[in-house]
Design a protein around this motif. Structure first.
Motif, PDB file in Angstrom:
ATOM      1  N   TYR A 193     -60.333 -28.586  -3.466  1.00  6.05           N
ATOM      2  CA  TYR A 193     -59.850 -28.255  -1.952  1.00  6.05           C
ATOM      3  C   TYR A 193     -58.859 -27.112  -2.068  1.00  6.05           C
ATOM      4  O   TYR A 193     -58.917 -26.353  -1.305  1.00  6.05           O
ATOM      5  CB  TYR A 193     -59.098 -29.622  -1.695  1.00  6.05           C
ATOM      6  N   LEU A 194     -57.993 -27.059  -3.158  1.00  2.00           N
ATOM      7  CA  LEU A 194     -56.995 -25.722  -3.180  1.00  2.00           C
ATOM      8  C   LEU A 194     -57.775 -24.544  -3.296  1.00  2.00           C
ATOM      9  O   LEU A 194     -57.173 -23.808  -2.886  1.00  2.00           O
ATOM     10  CB  LEU A 194     -55.871 -26.106  -4.071  1.00  2.00           C
ATOM     11  N   GLY A 195     -58.865 -24.493  -3.851  1.00  2.00           N
ATOM     12  CA  GLY A 195     -59.603 -23.580  -4.283  1.00  2.00           C
ATOM     13  C   GLY A 195     -60.587 -23.028  -3.077  1.00  2.00           C
ATOM     14  O   GLY A 195     -61.163 -22.071  -3.123  1.00  2.00           O
ATOM     15  N   THR A 196     -60.401 -23.657  -1.972  1.00  2.85           N
ATOM     16  CA  THR A 196     -60.963 -23.182  -0.563  1.00  2.85           C
ATOM     17  C   THR A 196     -60.527 -22.152   0.271  1.00  2.85           C
ATOM     18  O   THR A 196     -59.225 -22.262   0.206  1.00  2.85           O
ATOM     19  CB  THR A 196     -61.355 -24.583   0.208  1.00  2.85           C
ATOM     20  N   PRO A 197     -61.052 -21.589   0.726  1.00  3.19           N
ATOM     21  CA  PRO A 197     -60.606 -20.299   1.876  1.00  3.19           C
ATOM     22  C   PRO A 197     -59.883 -21.239   2.729  1.00  3.19           C
ATOM     23  O   PRO A 197     -58.621 -20.734   3.386  1.00  3.19           O
ATOM     24  CB  PRO A 197     -61.783 -19.692   2.256  1.00  3.19           C
ATOM     25  N   ALA A 198     -60.369 -22.253   3.303  1.00  2.00           N
ATOM     26  CA  ALA A 198     -59.746 -23.128   4.304  1.00  2.00           C
ATOM     27  C   ALA A 198     -58.393 -23.592   4.077  1.00  2.00           C
ATOM     28  O   ALA A 198     -57.420 -23.483   4.897  1.00  2.00           O
ATOM     29  CB  ALA A 198     -60.480 -24.412   4.735  1.00  2.00           C
ATOM     30  N   ALA A 199     -58.159 -24.095   2.481  1.00  2.00           N
ATOM     31  CA  ALA A 199     -56.940 -24.460   2.062  1.00  2.00           C
ATOM     32  C   ALA A 199     -55.777 -23.317   2.301  1.00  2.00           C
ATOM     33  O   ALA A 199     -54.686 -23.476   2.702  1.00  2.00           O
ATOM     34  CB  ALA A 199     -56.844 -25.095   0.734  1.00  2.00           C
ATOM     35  N   GLU A 200     -56.255 -22.260   1.667  1.00  2.85           N
ATOM     36  CA  GLU A 200     -55.256 -21.013   1.778  1.00  2.85           C
ATOM     37  C   GLU A 200     -54.991 -20.697   3.282  1.00  2.85           C
ATOM     38  O   GLU A 200     -53.826 -20.396   3.393  1.00  2.85           O
ATOM     39  CB  GLU A 200     -55.955 -19.768   1.005  1.00  2.85           C
ATOM     40  N   GLU A 201     -56.019 -20.623   4.107  1.00  7.76           N
ATOM     41  CA  GLU A 201     -55.785 -20.196   5.519  1.00  7.76           C
ATOM     42  C   GLU A 201     -54.713 -21.110   6.102  1.00  7.76           C
ATOM     43  O   GLU A 201     -53.824 -20.773   7.028  1.00  7.76           O
ATOM     44  CB  GLU A 201     -57.205 -20.237   6.421  1.00  7.76           C
ATOM     45  N   LEU A 202     -54.854 -22.501   5.894  1.00  6.24           N
ATOM     46  CA  LEU A 202     -53.851 -23.388   6.498  1.00  6.24           C
ATOM     47  C   LEU A 202     -52.585 -23.165   5.907  1.00  6.24           C
ATOM     48  O   LEU A 202     -51.522 -23.136   6.673  1.00  6.24           O
ATOM     49  CB  LEU A 202     -54.354 -24.683   6.202  1.00  6.24           C
ATOM     50  N   TYR A 203     -52.371 -22.827   4.551  1.00  6.33           N
ATOM     51  CA  TYR A 203     -51.224 -22.508   3.903  1.00  6.33           C
ATOM     52  C   TYR A 203     -50.548 -21.255   4.704  1.00  6.33           C
ATOM     53  O   TYR A 203     -49.524 -21.400   5.080  1.00  6.33           O
ATOM     54  CB  TYR A 203     -51.190 -21.990   2.538  1.00  6.33           C
ATOM     55  N   LEU A 204     -51.374 -20.362   4.944  1.00  4.14           N
ATOM     56  CA  LEU A 204     -50.778 -19.095   5.434  1.00  4.14           C
ATOM     57  C   LEU A 204     -50.287 -19.065   6.865  1.00  4.14           C
ATOM     58  O   LEU A 204     -49.532 -18.357   7.477  1.00  4.14           O
ATOM     59  CB  LEU A 204     -51.861 -17.896   5.383  1.00  4.14           C
ATOM     60  N   LYS A 205     -50.855 -20.115   7.541  1.00  5.26           N
ATOM     61  CA  LYS A 205     -50.449 -20.570   8.985  1.00  5.26           C
ATOM     62  C   LYS A 205     -48.885 -20.744   8.929  1.00  5.26           C
ATOM     63  O   LYS A 205     -48.189 -20.508   9.842  1.00  5.26           O
ATOM     64  CB  LYS A 205     -51.065 -21.426   9.479  1.00  5.26           C
ATOM     65  N   GLY A 206     -48.402 -21.430   8.084  1.00  2.27           N
ATOM     66  CA  GLY A 206     -46.904 -22.001   7.977  1.00  2.27           C
ATOM     67  C   GLY A 206     -46.247 -20.821   7.189  1.00  2.27           C
ATOM     68  O   GLY A 206     -44.948 -20.783   7.345  1.00  2.27           O
ATOM     69  N   ASP A 207     -46.905 -19.927   6.392  1.00  2.00           N
ATOM     70  CA  ASP A 207     -46.115 -19.205   5.502  1.00  2.00           C
ATOM     71  C   ASP A 207     -46.694 -17.760   5.249  1.00  2.00           C
ATOM     72  O   ASP A 207     -47.790 -17.525   4.443  1.00  2.00           O
ATOM     73  CB  ASP A 207     -45.876 -19.789   4.023  1.00  2.00           C
ATOM     74  N   PRO A 208     -46.838 -16.963   6.532  1.00  2.00           N
ATOM     75  CA  PRO A 208     -47.385 -15.623   6.502  1.00  2.00           C
ATOM     76  C   PRO A 208     -46.738 -14.528   5.200  1.00  2.00           C
ATOM     77  O   PRO A 208     -46.898 -13.312   5.881  1.00  2.00           O
ATOM     78  CB  PRO A 208     -47.498 -15.269   8.007  1.00  2.00           C
ATOM     79  N   SER A 209     -45.903 -15.085   4.501  1.00  2.00           N
ATOM     80  CA  SER A 209     -45.131 -14.047   3.763  1.00  2.00           C
ATOM     81  C   SER A 209     -45.942 -13.732   2.579  1.00  2.00           C
ATOM     82  O   SER A 209     -45.458 -12.792   1.848  1.00  2.00           O
ATOM     83  CB  SER A 209     -43.903 -14.931   3.366  1.00  2.00           C
ATOM     84  N   VAL A 210     -47.205 -13.977   2.480  1.00  2.00           N
ATOM     85  CA  VAL A 210     -48.053 -13.557   1.347  1.00  2.00           C
ATOM     86  C   VAL A 210     -49.534 -13.372   1.860  1.00  2.00           C
ATOM     87  O   VAL A 210     -49.637 -13.585   2.892  1.00  2.00           O
ATOM     88  CB  VAL A 210     -47.973 -14.657   0.123  1.00  2.00           C
ATOM     89  N   VAL A 211     -50.500 -13.076   0.783  1.00  2.00           N
ATOM     90  CA  VAL A 211     -51.959 -12.985   1.139  1.00  2.00           C
ATOM     91  C   VAL A 211     -52.702 -13.957   0.279  1.00  2.00           C
ATOM     92  O   VAL A 211     -52.130 -14.523  -0.623  1.00  2.00           O
ATOM     93  CB  VAL A 211     -52.436 -11.677   1.125  1.00  2.00           C
ATOM     94  N   ALA A 212     -53.695 -14.318   0.838  1.00  2.00           N
ATOM     95  CA  ALA A 212     -54.632 -15.532   0.032  1.00  2.00           C
ATOM     96  C   ALA A 212     -54.960 -14.510  -1.126  1.00  2.00           C
ATOM     97  O   ALA A 212     -55.418 -13.596  -1.084  1.00  2.00           O
ATOM     98  CB  ALA A 212     -55.581 -15.664   1.065  1.00  2.00           C
ATOM     99  N   ALA A 213     -55.140 -15.735  -2.282  1.00  2.00           N
ATOM    100  CA  ALA A 213     -55.809 -15.091  -3.615  1.00  2.00           C
ATOM    101  C   ALA A 213     -57.475 -15.113  -3.178  1.00  2.00           C
ATOM    102  O   ALA A 213     -58.081 -14.255  -4.046  1.00  2.00           O
ATOM    103  CB  ALA A 213     -55.615 -16.069  -4.474  1.00  2.00           C
ATOM    104  N   SER A 214     -58.244 -15.907  -2.493  1.00  2.00           N
ATOM    105  CA  SER A 214     -59.490 -15.861  -2.221  1.00  2.00           C
ATOM    106  C   SER A 214     -59.946 -14.699  -1.476  1.00  2.00           C
ATOM    107  O   SER A 214     -59.125 -14.496  -0.144  1.00  2.00           O
ATOM    108  CB  SER A 214     -59.812 -17.193  -1.589  1.00  2.00           C
ATOM    109  N   ASN A 215     -61.001 -14.022  -1.767  1.00  2.00           N
ATOM    110  CA  ASN A 215     -61.422 -12.885  -0.998  1.00  2.00           C
ATOM    111  C   ASN A 215     -62.490 -13.374   0.281  1.00  2.00           C
ATOM    112  O   ASN A 215     -62.842 -12.662   0.956  1.00  2.00           O
ATOM    113  CB  ASN A 215     -62.235 -11.862  -1.628  1.00  2.00           C
ATOM    114  N   LYS A 216     -62.438 -14.775   0.043  1.00  2.00           N
ATOM    115  CA  LYS A 216     -63.343 -15.405   1.235  1.00  2.00           C
ATOM    116  C   LYS A 216     -62.507 -15.971   2.614  1.00  2.00           C
ATOM    117  O   LYS A 216     -63.084 -16.286   3.511  1.00  2.00           O
ATOM    118  CB  LYS A 216     -64.101 -16.622   0.719  1.00  2.00           C
ATOM    119  N   ALA A 217     -61.038 -15.918   2.362  1.00  3.83           N
ATOM    120  CA  ALA A 217     -60.209 -16.278   3.364  1.00  3.83           C
ATOM    121  C   ALA A 217     -60.397 -15.438   4.466  1.00  3.83           C
ATOM    122  O   ALA A 217     -60.375 -14.121   4.344  1.00  3.83           O
ATOM    123  CB  ALA A 217     -58.771 -16.542   2.804  1.00  3.83           C
TER     124      ALA A 217
END
Length: 437
Positions: free
Chosen positions: A342-366
């Motif tokens: 789950y953590l390796g999905t674009p959806a998980a990274e996108e959800l995290y970044l909604k709460g913390d837009p201080s970084v960028v996603a590691a996945s290039n599919k996010a």
């Protein structure tokens, strides 16, 4: 981690200076500092419905953002992620003893050498099974960053940010400057900026870690990614002519660095870029935190450190990356695999970044739809890199970088002509430190 007004990150100076997780844990234990332990002494996480997670996300913003991610995982899987959060620096200083004791199933950590060290010690489990499902979500450079020395996967990356050279678009327009893509062009631009009354390169090294970023950039541009890895791992000699060449190049740039850097923090140095007194600044994207006025922030841009050796071009990007690992004997192996998938999905990274837009996603599919222009550029720079480095204090032993390299680089900056004896000293100390467990 503090939120910047631009939505880019600020790694604290204390994090850079205090990372001694590989070598300092036993010392702390002997001093009577309570060590990290897993969630609950009764071994919670042992039932099939719970996965325990050791976390260093003690700051409010990432802690809340990850809480949303874990809640979404629970809703999707029916499993509970029981999180054991410790202070950021305490977690890192005690990580060695924690992993040798009764750690949580999954723990938050860093990519690169930090991850490989514990994998090689047998204190982490390979996670190739999870990567079978999540592999397509990441670029090749991020995959390489997630493997141990044995070629197996040990890490699921979540967030990242790049180092680059920052500048004001309006300043470049005003003076007719063009972005340099080669070393000679960079030096020529510095000379011109000096003539124009600007500080060519803003610089502050009071906290001792910023200089490590300059070394890294010149080293992998000149000698390539593989040599960077060997040098940081203690396998290449600091007396090698390749290392001397790094310092020779750096010495060529030093006259264009901001004076008085030993007494200046990175934040103070950034203010000279904000006020248009400096033309350029080499730092992580967290420099944007200092641009509190929207017009100034909109005027901020960056470019990759120029090419020095055409054999390597600009194919390596310094991009500190955070993510997750698995302890040596997880109590709930099936649950762990589901969490990592789950953590390796674009959806998980996108959800995290909604709460913390201080970084960028590691996945290039996010999705980058909600990114600022700077975040989009940072994301593209990381995603297109052939190789990713982590920063000297993450790509090497923390005890080596904090006790040898930080003071060593400051000695060079104050006396660039004494580099030969300095490198001999670094090499002697390196052999001693890397010979210890």
């Amino acid at each position: 981690m503090d939120l910047s007004p631009s939505g880019l990150s600020l790694p604290s100076p204390s994090r850079r200076g205090l990372l001694r997780g590989v070598g300092g844990a036993a010392l702390l234990a002997g001093a009577g500092v309570p060590l990290l332990s897993a969630c609950g002494s009764s071994g919670s996480g042992s039932d099939s419905k719970t996965v325990s997670v050791g976390s260093n996300d003690s700051d409010a913003v990432p802690k809340k953002a990850y809480a949303a991610v874990y809640a979404a995982f629970s809703k999707q899987s029916g499993l509970t992620a029981k999180v054991n959060t410790k202070d950021h620096n305490t977690f890192q200083e005690q990580i060695n003893s924690y992993l040798q004791g009764t750690p949580d199933d999954v723990f938050k950590w860093f990519a690169g050498y930090r991850m490989q060290f514990f994998a090689a010690k047998g204190l982490a489990s390979p996670i190739d099974d999870a990567w079978q499902k999540i592999g397509a979500n990441f670029p090749d450079a991020m995959k390489k960053l997630s493997k141990g020395a044995d070629g197996k996967y040990y890490f699921v990356p979540m967030t990242s940010y790049p180092w680059a050279i920052f500048y004001r678009k309006s300043v470049f327009q005003q003076h007719g400057y063009t972005v340099p893509t080669t070393w000679d062009q960079l030096v020529a631009l510095c000379k011109q900026m000096k003539k124009d009354g600007l500080v060519p390169i803003a610089f502050g090294d009071k906290d001792a870690w910023p200089a490590m970023g300059t070394f890294d950039q010149i080293n992998f541009r000149l000698n390539g990614y593989d040599f960077h890895v060997e040098l940081m791992a203690g396998k290449a000699a600091w007396t090698d002519a390749k290392v001397k060449a790094v310092f020779d190049h750096w010495a060529e740039l030093l006259p264009y660095h901001q004076d008085g850097f030993m007494g200046r923090t990175w934040q103070d140095a950034a203010q000279t870029l904000v006020s248009k007194k400096a033309g350029m600044y080499l730092l992580g994207t967290f420099v944007a935190q200092q641009f509190t006025n929207k017009a100034d922030l909109d005027d901020l841009d960056f470019f990759a450190f120029p090419e020095i050796n055409s054999a390597y071009g600009q194919d390596t990007v310094e991009a500190p990356t955070d993510g997750f690992m698995v302890s040596k004997s997880p109590k709930n192996k099936d649950g762990v695999t589901k969490l990592l998938e789950y953590l390796g999905t674009p959806a998980a990274e996108e959800l995290y970044l909604k709460g913390d837009p201080s970084v960028v996603a590691a996945s290039n599919k996010a999705s980058t739809a909600s990114y600022s222009p700077l975040q989009k550029k940072a994301f593209d720079m990381i995603g297109s890199a052939k190789s990713l480095t982590q920063f000297m204090d993450r790509d090497s032993r923390p005890d080596f970088t904090s006790t040898v390299m930080q003071p060593g680089l400051q000695k060079f900056l104050q006396n660039p002509k004494g580099v030969d004896s300095l490198l001999s000293s670094i090499e002697r100390q390196k052999k001693t430190i890397f010979a210890s467990s």
